[in-house]
Design an enzyme around this catalytic site. Structure first.
Site, PDB file in Angstrom:
ATOM      1  N   TYR A 186       0.985  -1.120  -0.081  1.00 14.92           N
ATOM      2  CA  TYR A 186      -0.257   0.032  -0.004  1.00 14.92           C
ATOM      3  C   TYR A 186       0.767   1.108   0.220  1.00 14.92           C
ATOM      4  O   TYR A 186       0.545   2.191  -0.704  1.00 14.92           O
ATOM      5  CB  TYR A 186      -1.001  -0.095   1.061  1.00 14.92           C
ATOM      6  CG  TYR A 186      -1.978  -1.055   1.053  1.00 14.92           C
ATOM      7  CD1 TYR A 186      -3.264  -0.898   0.545  1.00 14.92           C
ATOM      8  CD2 TYR A 186      -1.711  -2.265   1.966  1.00 14.92           C
ATOM      9  CE1 TYR A 186      -4.008  -2.026   0.366  1.00 14.92           C
ATOM     10  CE2 TYR A 186      -2.661  -3.386   1.780  1.00 14.92           C
ATOM     11  CZ  TYR A 186      -3.900  -3.181   1.138  1.00 14.92           C
ATOM     12  OH  TYR A 186      -4.746  -3.961   1.273  1.00 14.92           O
ATOM     13  N   ASN A 203     -12.878   0.323  -4.583  1.00 15.87           N
ATOM     14  CA  ASN A 203     -12.365   0.363  -6.234  1.00 15.87           C
ATOM     15  C   ASN A 203     -13.650  -0.598  -6.709  1.00 15.87           C
ATOM     16  O   ASN A 203     -14.135  -1.493  -6.227  1.00 15.87           O
ATOM     17  CB  ASN A 203     -11.059  -0.738  -6.115  1.00 15.87           C
ATOM     18  CG  ASN A 203     -10.783  -1.016  -7.603  1.00 15.87           C
ATOM     19  OD1 ASN A 203     -11.256  -0.220  -8.543  1.00 15.87           O
ATOM     20  ND2 ASN A 203     -10.534  -2.196  -7.973  1.00 15.87           N
ATOM     21  N   CYS A 250      -6.945  -4.637  -7.566  1.00 17.93           N
ATOM     22  CA  CYS A 250      -6.493  -4.499  -6.112  1.00 17.93           C
ATOM     23  C   CYS A 250      -6.011  -5.472  -5.426  1.00 17.93           C
ATOM     24  O   CYS A 250      -5.576  -5.218  -4.048  1.00 17.93           O
ATOM     25  CB  CYS A 250      -7.845  -3.575  -5.656  1.00 17.93           C
ATOM     26  SG  CYS A 250      -9.106  -4.633  -5.600  1.00 17.93           S
ATOM     27  N   HIS A 251      -6.315  -6.677  -5.785  1.00 17.17           N
ATOM     28  CA  HIS A 251      -5.618  -7.898  -5.039  1.00 17.17           C
ATOM     29  C   HIS A 251      -4.226  -7.811  -5.038  1.00 17.17           C
ATOM     30  O   HIS A 251      -3.598  -8.544  -4.210  1.00 17.17           O
ATOM     31  CB  HIS A 251      -6.307  -9.260  -5.643  1.00 17.17           C
ATOM     32  CG  HIS A 251      -5.908  -9.453  -6.875  1.00 17.17           C
ATOM     33  ND1 HIS A 251      -6.510  -8.812  -7.861  1.00 17.17           N
ATOM     34  CD2 HIS A 251      -4.941 -10.447  -7.286  1.00 17.17           C
ATOM     35  CE1 HIS A 251      -6.004  -9.399  -9.011  1.00 17.17           C
ATOM     36  NE2 HIS A 251      -4.962 -10.245  -8.731  1.00 17.17           N
ATOM     37  N   GLU A 303      -1.795 -16.613  -9.365  1.00 13.02           N
ATOM     38  CA  GLU A 303      -1.150 -15.661 -10.629  1.00 13.02           C
ATOM     39  C   GLU A 303       0.334 -15.832 -10.437  1.00 13.02           C
ATOM     40  O   GLU A 303       1.242 -15.148 -11.357  1.00 13.02           O
ATOM     41  CB  GLU A 303      -1.335 -14.272 -10.315  1.00 13.02           C
ATOM     42  CG  GLU A 303      -2.856 -13.874 -10.603  1.00 13.02           C
ATOM     43  CD  GLU A 303      -3.107 -12.322 -10.504  1.00 13.02           C
ATOM     44  OE1 GLU A 303      -2.102 -11.621  -9.958  1.00 13.02           O
ATOM     45  OE2 GLU A 303      -4.182 -11.561 -10.690  1.00 13.02           O
TER      46      GLU A 303
END
Length: 105
Positions: A34, A57, A64-65, A92
């Site tokens: 962040y 969001n 945002c993850h 991912e």
DNA sequence: TAGCTGACGCAAA
DNA sequence: ATTTGCGCCAGCT
């Protein structure tokens, strides 16, 4: 509802525009904290406000993850909880130990 | 203008 | 490893 792109949004504050622009460019398989997002957006001390921006969001092109805490812990995830957030990151290719991100070098 | 609220960060205990 | 306290900040009331 969920708008396709933050770039089309017409009533976003400058702060959120910059923040979303930064998050939109985080490559799949990598993460930013962040605080790092805040710094890249030009607001080096606004890590907390970035959290709020992520929580609210609504854009598909703002992953945002991929934004996690500075200590490696996952952080929150409004849509589905931090558990799902971790799962998505693993999917991912992000390295995790339990519910903690392993920052490369 | 003054308060309040968090998907934060960090040091201290 | 946890928990607590405090500083930070944009956004909303």
């Amino acid at each position: 509802m969920r708008t396709a792109s933050y770039a089309q949004a017409m009533s976003l504050s400058m702060f959120r525009r910059r923040v979303y622009a930064v998050v939109a460019r985080i490559p799949k398989g990598t993460v930013l904290t962040y605080g790092a997002v805040a710094a890249r957006a030009g607001f080096p001390r606004a890590a907390r406000a970035v959290g709020t921006a992520m929580a609210e969001n609504r854009y598909r092109d703002v992953p945002c993850h991929r934004v996690v805490r500075a200590d490696g812990t996952i952080g929150g995830y409004t849509l589905g909880g931090s558990r799902l957030k971790a799962a998505r990151l693993r999917r991912e290719g992000v390295r995790l130990t339990g519910d903690r991100v392993i920052f490369p070098e």
